[in-house]
Design a protein around this motif. Structure first.
Motif, PDB file in Angstrom:
ATOM      1  N   ALA A   9       0.851  -1.195   0.000  1.00 25.58           N
ATOM      2  CA  ALA A   9       0.000   0.000   0.000  1.00 25.58           C
ATOM      3  C   ALA A   9       0.883   1.240   0.000  1.00 25.58           C
ATOM      4  O   ALA A   9       1.941   1.271   0.631  1.00 25.58           O
ATOM      5  CB  ALA A   9      -0.901   0.003   1.222  1.00 25.58           C
ATOM      6  N   LEU A  10       0.467   2.249  -0.725  1.00 25.82           N
ATOM      7  CA  LEU A  10       1.178   3.520  -0.747  1.00 25.82           C
ATOM      8  C   LEU A  10       0.588   4.392   0.356  1.00 25.82           C
ATOM      9  O   LEU A  10      -0.622   4.654   0.375  1.00 25.82           O
ATOM     10  CB  LEU A  10       1.022   4.192  -2.109  1.00 25.82           C
ATOM     11  CG  LEU A  10       1.882   5.426  -2.360  1.00 25.82           C
ATOM     12  CD1 LEU A  10       3.369   5.093  -2.252  1.00 25.82           C
ATOM     13  CD2 LEU A  10       1.579   6.002  -3.727  1.00 25.82           C
ATOM     14  N   VAL A  11       1.441   4.813   1.275  1.00 28.40           N
ATOM     15  CA  VAL A  11       0.979   5.548   2.454  1.00 28.40           C
ATOM     16  C   VAL A  11       1.846   6.776   2.684  1.00 28.40           C
ATOM     17  O   VAL A  11       2.887   6.950   2.052  1.00 28.40           O
ATOM     18  CB  VAL A  11       0.984   4.651   3.708  1.00 28.40           C
ATOM     19  CG1 VAL A  11       0.027   3.473   3.547  1.00 28.40           C
ATOM     20  CG2 VAL A  11       2.386   4.162   4.029  1.00 28.40           C
ATOM     21  N   VAL A  12       1.404   7.604   3.619  1.00 30.47           N
ATOM     22  CA  VAL A  12       2.129   8.814   4.001  1.00 30.47           C
ATOM     23  C   VAL A  12       2.438   8.738   5.484  1.00 30.47           C
ATOM     24  O   VAL A  12       1.561   8.458   6.301  1.00 30.47           O
ATOM     25  CB  VAL A  12       1.285  10.069   3.690  1.00 30.47           C
ATOM     26  CG1 VAL A  12       1.992  11.325   4.167  1.00 30.47           C
ATOM     27  CG2 VAL A  12       0.978  10.149   2.208  1.00 30.47           C
ATOM     28  N   GLY A  17       6.994  14.523   8.190  1.00 29.84           N
ATOM     29  CA  GLY A  17       6.747  15.592   7.229  1.00 29.84           C
ATOM     30  C   GLY A  17       6.048  15.120   5.969  1.00 29.84           C
ATOM     31  O   GLY A  17       6.364  15.586   4.881  1.00 29.84           O
ATOM     32  N   ASP A  18       5.112  14.194   6.105  1.00 28.16           N
ATOM     33  CA  ASP A  18       4.344  13.656   4.971  1.00 28.16           C
ATOM     34  C   ASP A  18       5.222  12.928   3.959  1.00 28.16           C
ATOM     35  O   ASP A  18       5.043  13.047   2.752  1.00 28.16           O
ATOM     36  CB  ASP A  18       3.521  14.751   4.293  1.00 28.16           C
ATOM     37  CG  ASP A  18       2.402  15.269   5.177  1.00 28.16           C
ATOM     38  OD1 ASP A  18       2.051  14.579   6.161  1.00 28.16           O
ATOM     39  OD2 ASP A  18       1.866  16.345   4.895  1.00 28.16           O
ATOM     40  N   LYS A  19       6.159  12.151   4.463  1.00 30.28           N
ATOM     41  CA  LYS A  19       7.028  11.336   3.607  1.00 30.28           C
ATOM     42  C   LYS A  19       6.226  10.150   3.058  1.00 30.28           C
ATOM     43  O   LYS A  19       5.561   9.443   3.804  1.00 30.28           O
ATOM     44  CB  LYS A  19       8.220  10.841   4.428  1.00 30.28           C
ATOM     45  CG  LYS A  19       9.290  10.168   3.617  1.00 30.28           C
ATOM     46  CD  LYS A  19      10.501   9.867   4.485  1.00 30.28           C
ATOM     47  CE  LYS A  19      11.583   9.184   3.674  1.00 30.28           C
ATOM     48  NZ  LYS A  19      12.763   8.916   4.497  1.00 30.28           N
ATOM     49  N   ILE A  20       6.293   9.949   1.751  1.00 28.01           N
ATOM     50  CA  ILE A  20       5.529   8.898   1.075  1.00 28.01           C
ATOM     51  C   ILE A  20       6.348   7.612   1.019  1.00 28.01           C
ATOM     52  O   ILE A  20       7.558   7.649   0.783  1.00 28.01           O
ATOM     53  CB  ILE A  20       5.158   9.344  -0.348  1.00 28.01           C
ATOM     54  CG1 ILE A  20       4.268  10.585  -0.286  1.00 28.01           C
ATOM     55  CG2 ILE A  20       4.456   8.227  -1.108  1.00 28.01           C
ATOM     56  CD1 ILE A  20       3.992  11.217  -1.631  1.00 28.01           C
ATOM     57  N   GLY A  21       5.676   6.490   1.214  1.00 25.76           N
ATOM     58  CA  GLY A  21       6.370   5.209   1.138  1.00 25.76           C
ATOM     59  C   GLY A  21       5.419   4.052   0.907  1.00 25.76           C
ATOM     60  O   GLY A  21       4.206   4.167   1.106  1.00 25.76           O
ATOM     61  N   TYR A  22       5.986   2.951   0.453  1.00 19.21           N
ATOM     62  CA  TYR A  22       5.240   1.706   0.291  1.00 19.21           C
ATOM     63  C   TYR A  22       5.404   0.872   1.552  1.00 19.21           C
ATOM     64  O   TYR A  22       6.506   0.776   2.093  1.00 19.21           O
ATOM     65  CB  TYR A  22       5.776   0.898  -0.902  1.00 19.21           C
ATOM     66  CG  TYR A  22       5.368   1.471  -2.225  1.00 19.21           C
ATOM     67  CD1 TYR A  22       4.087   1.252  -2.731  1.00 19.21           C
ATOM     68  CD2 TYR A  22       6.250   2.220  -2.981  1.00 19.21           C
ATOM     69  CE1 TYR A  22       3.713   1.777  -3.947  1.00 19.21           C
ATOM     70  CE2 TYR A  22       5.880   2.739  -4.205  1.00 19.21           C
ATOM     71  CZ  TYR A  22       4.611   2.517  -4.677  1.00 19.21           C
ATOM     72  OH  TYR A  22       4.229   3.037  -5.882  1.00 19.21           O
ATOM     73  N   VAL A  23       4.332   0.256   1.990  1.00 12.96           N
ATOM     74  CA  VAL A  23       4.390  -0.638   3.143  1.00 12.96           C
ATOM     75  C   VAL A  23       5.134  -1.902   2.714  1.00 12.96           C
ATOM     76  O   VAL A  23       4.746  -2.573   1.766  1.00 12.96           O
ATOM     77  CB  VAL A  23       2.978  -0.993   3.657  1.00 12.96           C
ATOM     78  CG1 VAL A  23       3.058  -2.021   4.779  1.00 12.96           C
ATOM     79  CG2 VAL A  23       2.239   0.252   4.110  1.00 12.96           C
ATOM     80  N   MET A  24       6.212  -2.197   3.428  1.00  8.28           N
ATOM     81  CA  MET A  24       7.016  -3.387   3.143  1.00  8.28           C
ATOM     82  C   MET A  24       6.712  -4.506   4.132  1.00  8.28           C
ATOM     83  O   MET A  24       6.961  -5.667   3.867  1.00  8.28           O
ATOM     84  CB  MET A  24       8.509  -3.044   3.180  1.00  8.28           C
ATOM     85  CG  MET A  24       8.907  -1.957   2.201  1.00  8.28           C
ATOM     86  SD  MET A  24       8.430  -2.312   0.501  1.00  8.28           S
ATOM     87  CE  MET A  24       9.454  -3.701   0.141  1.00  8.28           C
ATOM     88  N   GLY A  25       6.190  -4.132   5.298  1.00  7.91           N
ATOM     89  CA  GLY A  25       5.876  -5.129   6.309  1.00  7.91           C
ATOM     90  C   GLY A  25       5.558  -4.466   7.630  1.00  7.91           C
ATOM     91  O   GLY A  25       5.501  -3.240   7.747  1.00  7.91           O
ATOM     92  N   HIS A  26       5.353  -5.313   8.604  1.00  2.00           N
ATOM     93  CA  HIS A  26       5.036  -4.866   9.959  1.00  2.00           C
ATOM     94  C   HIS A  26       5.975  -5.611  10.902  1.00  2.00           C
ATOM     95  O   HIS A  26       6.064  -6.831  10.856  1.00  2.00           O
ATOM     96  CB  HIS A  26       3.578  -5.187  10.302  1.00  2.00           C
ATOM     97  CG  HIS A  26       2.624  -4.607   9.308  1.00  2.00           C
ATOM     98  ND1 HIS A  26       2.094  -3.350   9.426  1.00  2.00           N
ATOM     99  CD2 HIS A  26       2.113  -5.102   8.160  1.00  2.00           C
ATOM    100  CE1 HIS A  26       1.298  -3.102   8.405  1.00  2.00           C
ATOM    101  NE2 HIS A  26       1.294  -4.152   7.619  1.00  2.00           N
ATOM    102  N   GLU A  27       6.703  -4.860  11.706  1.00  2.00           N
ATOM    103  CA  GLU A  27       7.670  -5.453  12.631  1.00  2.00           C
ATOM    104  C   GLU A  27       7.445  -4.866  14.008  1.00  2.00           C
ATOM    105  O   GLU A  27       7.639  -3.657  14.205  1.00  2.00           O
ATOM    106  CB  GLU A  27       9.099  -5.168  12.151  1.00  2.00           C
ATOM    107  CG  GLU A  27      10.156  -5.898  12.914  1.00  2.00           C
ATOM    108  CD  GLU A  27      10.119  -7.411  12.716  1.00  2.00           C
ATOM    109  OE1 GLU A  27      10.344  -8.113  13.714  1.00  2.00           O
ATOM    110  OE2 GLU A  27       9.848  -7.873  11.596  1.00  2.00           O
ATOM    111  N   GLY A  28       7.013  -5.698  14.928  1.00  2.00           N
ATOM    112  CA  GLY A  28       6.713  -5.203  16.266  1.00  2.00           C
ATOM    113  C   GLY A  28       5.635  -4.141  16.180  1.00  2.00           C
ATOM    114  O   GLY A  28       4.650  -4.303  15.462  1.00  2.00           O
ATOM    115  N   PRO A  29       5.853  -3.011  16.846  1.00  2.00           N
ATOM    116  CA  PRO A  29       4.824  -1.971  16.822  1.00  2.00           C
ATOM    117  C   PRO A  29       4.924  -1.041  15.608  1.00  2.00           C
ATOM    118  O   PRO A  29       4.180  -0.076  15.508  1.00  2.00           O
ATOM    119  CB  PRO A  29       5.111  -1.194  18.107  1.00  2.00           C
ATOM    120  CG  PRO A  29       6.584  -1.319  18.280  1.00  2.00           C
ATOM    121  CD  PRO A  29       6.919  -2.719  17.782  1.00  2.00           C
TER     122      PRO A  29
END
Length: 72
Positions: A9-12, A17-29
């Motif tokens: 997912a493409l998220v901010v 400072g509203d940096k855009i990125g793709y979710v690569m995974g979830h690690e801990g919290p």
């Protein structure tokens, strides 16, 4: 409770400072994000992550295309 965003997912990240990125995974919290076009991943607090708007998604796609063209 924060919404868990799906991988790719493409998220901010509003805490950066509203940096855009793709979710690569979830690690801990944390949510692990990678910038469009590649680069170093970073950990984000999921409470500061929201889905990208259409305009932000378009900007990310242009960034990816420009990077791909430079590498070709």
């Amino acid at each position: 409770m924060a919404t868990e965003h799906p991988v790719d997912a493409l998220v901010v990240d509003t805490s950066r400072g509203d940096k855009i990125g793709y979710v690569m995974g979830h690690e801990g919290p944390y949510v692990q994000l990678r910038p469009p076009g590649g680069g170093l991943e970073w950990d984000a607090d999921p409470t500061g992550v929201r889905p990208a708007t259409d305009t932000e998604a378009l900007r990310a796609r242009v960034t990816e295309l420009n990077r791909a063209e430079r590498l070709a």
